[in-house]
Design a protein around this motif. Structure first.
Motif, mmCIF file in Angstrom:
data_model
loop_
_atom_site.group_PDB
_atom_site.id
_atom_site.type_symbol
_atom_site.label_atom_id
_atom_site.label_comp_id
_atom_site.label_asym_id
_atom_site.label_seq_id
_atom_site.Cartn_x
_atom_site.Cartn_y
_atom_site.Cartn_z
ATOM 1 N N ARG A 248 0.837 -1.214 0.000
ATOM 2 C CA ARG A 248 0.000 0.000 0.000
ATOM 3 C C ARG A 248 0.867 1.256 0.000
ATOM 4 N N ILE A 249 0.580 2.175 -0.936
ATOM 5 C CA ILE A 249 1.253 3.482 -0.904
ATOM 6 C C ILE A 249 0.466 4.396 0.030
ATOM 7 N N PHE A 250 1.144 4.951 1.040
ATOM 8 C CA PHE A 250 0.510 5.954 1.904
ATOM 9 C C PHE A 250 0.891 7.330 1.375
ATOM 10 N N ARG A 251 -0.130 8.197 1.219
ATOM 11 C CA ARG A 251 0.102 9.530 0.640
ATOM 12 C C ARG A 251 -0.183 10.613 1.663
ATOM 13 N N ASN A 252 0.455 11.778 1.494
ATOM 14 C CA ASN A 252 0.168 12.902 2.388
ATOM 15 C C ASN A 252 -1.045 13.674 1.865
ATOM 16 N N SER A 253 -1.383 14.801 2.520
ATOM 17 C CA SER A 253 -2.600 15.525 2.144
ATOM 18 C C SER A 253 -2.493 16.131 0.744
ATOM 19 N N ARG A 254 -1.266 16.269 0.217
ATOM 20 C CA ARG A 254 -1.092 16.774 -1.157
ATOM 21 C C ARG A 254 -1.024 15.621 -2.163
ATOM 22 N N ASN A 255 -1.358 14.422 -1.699
ATOM 23 C CA ASN A 255 -1.395 13.223 -2.536
ATOM 24 C C ASN A 255 -0.012 12.726 -2.992
ATOM 25 N N SER A 256 1.029 13.209 -2.321
ATOM 26 C CA SER A 256 2.372 12.712 -2.682
ATOM 27 C C SER A 256 2.646 11.430 -1.895
ATOM 28 N N PRO A 257 3.236 10.423 -2.553
ATOM 29 C CA PRO A 257 3.552 9.177 -1.848
ATOM 30 C C PRO A 257 4.577 9.421 -0.743
ATOM 31 N N MET A 258 4.284 8.916 0.446
ATOM 32 C CA MET A 258 5.196 9.070 1.591
ATOM 33 C C MET A 258 5.926 7.767 1.901
ATOM 34 N N PHE A 259 5.155 6.690 2.026
ATOM 35 C CA PHE A 259 5.731 5.382 2.368
ATOM 36 C C PHE A 259 5.049 4.299 1.545
ATOM 37 N N LEU A 260 5.745 3.179 1.395
ATOM 38 C CA LEU A 260 5.159 1.991 0.762
ATOM 39 C C LEU A 260 5.144 0.889 1.812
ATOM 40 N N PHE A 261 3.949 0.406 2.146
ATOM 41 C CA PHE A 261 3.845 -0.609 3.208
ATOM 42 C C PHE A 261 3.897 -1.993 2.551
ATOM 43 N N CYS A 262 5.016 -2.679 2.782
ATOM 44 C CA CYS A 262 5.295 -3.941 2.082
ATOM 45 C C CYS A 262 5.166 -5.123 3.023
ATOM 46 N N PHE A 263 4.816 -6.261 2.449
ATOM 47 C CA PHE A 263 4.742 -7.493 3.245
ATOM 48 C C PHE A 263 5.547 -8.585 2.544
ATOM 49 N N ALA A 264 6.409 -9.263 3.313
ATOM 50 C CA ALA A 264 7.240 -10.331 2.732
ATOM 51 C C ALA A 264 7.311 -11.509 3.688
ATOM 52 N N ILE A 265 7.393 -12.691 3.103
ATOM 53 C CA ILE A 265 7.410 -13.945 3.869
ATOM 54 C C ILE A 265 8.747 -14.634 3.601
ATOM 55 N N SER A 266 9.401 -15.098 4.664
ATOM 56 C CA SER A 266 10.686 -15.774 4.435
ATOM 57 C C SER A 266 10.552 -17.296 4.448
ATOM 58 N N ASN A 267 9.411 -17.799 4.953
ATOM 59 C CA ASN A 267 9.175 -19.241 5.012
ATOM 60 C C ASN A 267 9.142 -19.834 3.593
ATOM 61 N N GLU A 268 9.822 -20.957 3.393
ATOM 62 C CA GLU A 268 9.864 -21.542 2.042
ATOM 63 C C GLU A 268 8.758 -22.557 1.797
ATOM 64 N N ASN A 269 8.001 -22.862 2.846
ATOM 65 C CA ASN A 269 6.924 -23.845 2.709
ATOM 66 C C ASN A 269 5.748 -23.222 1.940
ATOM 67 N N PRO A 270 5.370 -23.810 0.778
ATOM 68 C CA PRO A 270 4.310 -23.198 -0.042
ATOM 69 C C PRO A 270 2.989 -23.059 0.699
ATOM 70 N N LYS A 271 2.673 -24.034 1.594
ATOM 71 C CA LYS A 271 1.392 -23.950 2.328
ATOM 72 C C LYS A 271 1.406 -22.759 3.283
ATOM 73 N N ALA A 272 2.545 -22.603 3.990
ATOM 74 C CA ALA A 272 2.673 -21.481 4.934
ATOM 75 C C ALA A 272 2.643 -20.156 4.166
ATOM 76 N N GLN A 273 3.317 -20.135 3.010
ATOM 77 C CA GLN A 273 3.320 -18.908 2.197
ATOM 78 C C GLN A 273 1.911 -18.556 1.736
ATOM 79 N N GLY A 274 1.194 -19.589 1.261
ATOM 80 C CA GLY A 274 -0.159 -19.368 0.732
ATOM 81 C C GLY A 274 -1.060 -18.757 1.789
ATOM 82 N N LEU A 275 -1.003 -19.319 3.000
ATOM 83 C CA LEU A 275 -1.871 -18.831 4.072
ATOM 84 C C LEU A 275 -1.498 -17.395 4.459
ATOM 85 N N ALA A 276 -0.201 -17.157 4.663
ATOM 86 C CA ALA A 276 0.238 -15.818 5.091
ATOM 87 C C ALA A 276 -0.104 -14.771 4.021
ATOM 88 N N LEU A 277 0.114 -15.131 2.753
ATOM 89 C CA LEU A 277 -0.159 -14.178 1.675
ATOM 90 C C LEU A 277 -1.655 -13.902 1.535
#
Ligand SMILES: C[S@@+](CC[C@H](N)C(=O)[O-])C[C@H]1O[C@@H](n2cnc3c(N)ncnc32)[C@H](O)[C@@H]1O
Length: 287
Positions: A248-277
């Protein structure tokens, strides 16, 4: 009130709601697993926030994590500012006294302390949830590599989008920021990704000695926010086996992008990845 932390706007609450929705879902999903569950808040603050653009008071990530219905087996908090770390400790002593024995507070740099925590845990028997919530460019790429290598930590990272954009000037004169951008993105490829030869260059320009010129060619920026977002996600995908495309891009009141909220999984198990994602994407699309 104690030292107030002033930052963010409406998106601060949005960020915390997204994160704590995931935290609650994570604890439910793992409740019957044999793994120990570890919470790491690497930019913990005091547990209280006063936003800069509205005088609004919010409950911060540390307090939200401690107050969740289901619990982690251990909570690690890292805070560089000693006064804030002390206030966080006082808040825990007074509001969560029964949890003191499962809480460790480190006062210091998030990169250093996170490395200590990661090397002290046997990740074969533990699962972690990490919140990286810096003000700016504090998170080193090598820290993300270290997190990914545990193969056991899910991470929410508030990437400093506007700080990166400010270091990428239109005229290609990014020299003084190069080391910082390399440290943030862990790669030199952004130079070609975000800049191209200036098609408007004239013979006169060729004679001028400008520092924005590379090998006699002037470079101009060739990147909009969507392009930069896609590049950040692609960089995370080089070290994490699974990364949400719905950051998600978070924007300020002038609509400029401030931060990008990212999510990443380090587990290599496809089932665990699927659920977390599935949990993270559902929250990112609906919150
Ligand atoms: C955006 S605030 C975090 C807010 C917190 N997550 C909350 O919801 O209340 C960033 C915090 O990181 C701390 N900080 C800044 N640089 C740091 C570093 N290098 N390592 C650890 N903490 C740092 C600041 O003092 C500040 O409290």
């Amino acid at each position: 009130m104690a030292t107030s932390q002033k930052f963010g706007g409406n998106w601060t609450e949005e960020k915390l709601n997204i994160f704590t929705s995931y935290l609650d879902a994570y604890l439910i999903a793992l409740q019957n697993q044999q793994f120990k569950k570890i919470y790491i808040d690497a930019f913990a603050g005091t547990g209280e926030i006063e936003t800069s653009d509205g005088g609004q008071y919010l409950v911060g990530s540390a307090k939200r994590a401690l107050a969740s219905d289901k619990k982690f087996d251990h909570y690690y908090f890292i805070e560089a500012n000693s006064q804030k770390a002390g206030e966080l400790q006082n808040m825990i002593n007074s509001e969560f006294p029964q949890m003191r024995r499962i809480v460790t507070i480190f006062c210091g740099d998030a990169n250093d302390k996170l490395a200590e925590i990661i090397s002290s845990v046997d990740w074969r028997y533990n699962r972690g949830l990490l919140f990286l919530d810096p003000y700016a460019t504090q998170v080193n790429w090598t820290t993300l590599e270290n997190v990914a290598q545990t193969k056991s930590i899910d991470v929410w990272y508030l990437f400093p989008f506007s700080a990166l954009e400010r270091m990428l000037p239109k005229n290609g004169k990014y020299e003084k920021w190069e080391d910082c951008i390399d440290r943030l993105l862990g790669d030199r490829g952004w130079r070609e990704e975000f800049y191209k030869k200036d098609p408007q260059m004239t013979l006169f320009d060729l004679l001028a000695d400008e520092s924005g010129q590379k090998n006699g060619e002037r470079m101009v920026k060739n990147a909009n926010p969507d392009h930069i977002k896609a590049y950040i996600i692609s960089r995370l995908e080089t070290i994490f086996p699974c990364v949400s495309k719905h950051a998600r891009i978070f924007r300020n009141s002038r609509n400029s992008p401030m931060f990008l909220f990212c999510f990443a999984i380090s587990n290599e198990n496809p089932k665990a990845q699927g659920l977390a994602l599935r949990m993270a994407d559902h929250i990112l699309k609906n919150k």
